[in-house]
Design a protein around this motif. Structure first.
Motif, PDB file in Angstrom:
ATOM      1  N   GLN A   1       2.146   1.792  -3.492  1.00 60.17           N
ATOM      2  CA  GLN A   1       1.099   2.298  -4.377  1.00 60.17           C
ATOM      3  C   GLN A   1       0.833   3.780  -4.129  1.00 60.17           C
ATOM      4  N   LEU A   2       0.830   4.181  -2.868  1.00 63.41           N
ATOM      5  CA  LEU A   2       0.577   5.579  -2.544  1.00 63.41           C
ATOM      6  C   LEU A   2       1.740   6.480  -2.952  1.00 63.41           C
TER       7      LEU A   2
ATOM      8  N   LEU B   1       3.847   7.058   6.268  1.00 60.21           N
ATOM      9  CA  LEU B   1       2.559   6.507   6.675  1.00 60.21           C
ATOM     10  C   LEU B   1       2.756   5.572   7.853  1.00 60.21           C
TER      11      LEU B   1
ATOM     12  N   VAL C   1     -10.571   9.992   2.044  1.00 56.41           N
ATOM     13  CA  VAL C   1     -10.278   8.576   1.827  1.00 56.41           C
ATOM     14  C   VAL C   1     -11.596   7.904   1.469  1.00 56.41           C
TER      15      VAL C   1
ATOM     16  N   LEU D   1      -1.246   9.202   7.204  1.00 58.97           N
ATOM     17  CA  LEU D   1      -0.550   9.460   5.943  1.00 58.97           C
ATOM     18  C   LEU D   1      -0.116  10.917   5.924  1.00 58.97           C
TER      19      LEU D   1
ATOM     20  N   THR E   1      -4.949   9.869  -5.854  1.00 58.19           N
ATOM     21  CA  THR E   1      -4.210   8.607  -5.897  1.00 58.19           C
ATOM     22  C   THR E   1      -5.169   7.463  -5.616  1.00 58.19           C
ATOM     23  N   LYS E   2      -4.916   6.302  -6.231  1.00 58.27           N
ATOM     24  CA  LYS E   2      -5.758   5.149  -5.917  1.00 58.27           C
ATOM     25  C   LYS E   2      -4.921   4.023  -5.366  1.00 58.27           C
ATOM     26  N   VAL E   3      -5.562   3.211  -4.555  1.00 57.40           N
ATOM     27  CA  VAL E   3      -4.943   2.011  -3.980  1.00 57.40           C
ATOM     28  C   VAL E   3      -5.722   0.817  -4.498  1.00 57.40           C
TER      29      VAL E   3
ATOM     30  N   LEU F   1      -7.663   8.239  -2.743  1.00 58.62           N
ATOM     31  CA  LEU F   1      -7.225   9.258  -1.782  1.00 58.62           C
ATOM     32  C   LEU F   1      -7.153  10.586  -2.512  1.00 58.62           C
TER      33      LEU F   1
ATOM     34  N   VAL G   1       0.840  -1.199   0.000  1.00 63.48           N
ATOM     35  CA  VAL G   1       0.000   0.000   0.000  1.00 63.48           C
ATOM     36  C   VAL G   1       0.878   1.254   0.000  1.00 63.48           C
ATOM     37  N   ALA G   2       1.958   1.231   0.778  1.00 61.08           N
ATOM     38  CA  ALA G   2       2.884   2.365   0.802  1.00 61.08           C
ATOM     39  C   ALA G   2       3.471   2.610  -0.583  1.00 61.08           C
TER      40      ALA G   2
ATOM     41  N   GLY H   1      -6.871  -1.003   3.093  1.00 67.73           N
ATOM     42  CA  GLY H   1      -5.962  -1.611   2.137  1.00 67.73           C
ATOM     43  C   GLY H   1      -6.493  -2.907   1.561  1.00 67.73           C
TER      44      GLY H   1
END
Length: 220
Positions: free
Chosen positions: A34-35, A120, A191, A135, A216-218, A150, A31-32, A144
């Motif tokens: 991706q962000l 994060l 979010v 974040l 941004t997308k996760v 986001l 996840v980190a 996640g």
């Protein structure tokens, strides 16, 4: 009810040995990544609680690093994350913190690339499930485990409604949404967890809305 099926109790398909310390850690790292939108040049992992005490023996270090490299929980390359990081010119450090955290399986990840920085805080809550609780200083509750958007925006009237309107037009259902701000009238963060993946064209449309500064997308 925390778990909806027996498969969530068992956890994801993963490289062992622990769903909390390995699969959860890998998911936080992913996840980190991706962000951050790219691989960082350097990453610092600040470990708290049981993560700090057992991270080497339980493979938490390997899992976190593998997630940063973009490896999912079932990726065989996780076991060779140190070598993979060296090949990718990614430097890293693990710091054991003595500070008491609100959850025993907590890590703060600090990433740097040139003049770009991001931090994060993530926790592994069991069964491979995780939550991102902070974040860049914003408090949030990102699981996640579902696709999410986001949105960084100016804290202005109508900003939230305009984003929700775009998602409704695209027939994208919102499963969970929360907004965090550091100071009234300044920068804020939306979010939005959704029920399906979001196309890049939709993200681009949101990014062009008034008061929106970053989208941004996760992925799940």
């Amino acid at each position: 009810m925390k778990y909806r099926s027996v498969f969530e109790i068992i956890g994801p398909v993963m490289i062992g040995p622990s769903s909390s310390h390995t699969a959860g850690a890998a998911r936080i790292g992913l996840v980190a990544r991706q962000l951050f939108l790219s691989q960082p040049d350097h990453v610092t992992f600040r470990l708290y609680g049981s993560f700090a005490k057992t991270y080497q023996g339980h493979g938490t270090d390997v899992a976190l690093l593998g997630g940063i490299l973009g490896f999912d929980t079932s990726d065989q390359r996780l076991t060779n994350a140190f070598t993979e990081a060296e090949d990718a010119d990614l430097t890293y450090e693990f710091i054991e913190e003595n500070e008491v955290s609100r959850h025993p399986n907590t890590v703060k990840i600090e990433m740097k690339k040139a003049d770009k920085e991001m931090s994060l805080v993530g926790i592994s809550i069991g069964g491979g499930k995780v939550e991102i609780t902070e974040l860049n200083g914003f408090e949030l509750g990102l699981s996640g485990n579902h696709p999410a958007i986001l949105v960084v925006h100016h804290d202005r009237y109508g900003a939230i409604a305009s984003v929700a309107s775009v998602l409704a037009e695209k027939k994208i259902n919102i499963g969970h949404m929360e907004v965090s701000r550091k100071e009234e009238g300044k920068e804020a963060l939306m979010v939005i967890e959704v029920d399906q993946n979001v196309y890049e064209s939709t993200l681009e449309e949101i990014s062009k809305l008034e008061h929106i500064t970053q989208v941004t997308k996760v992925h799940e």
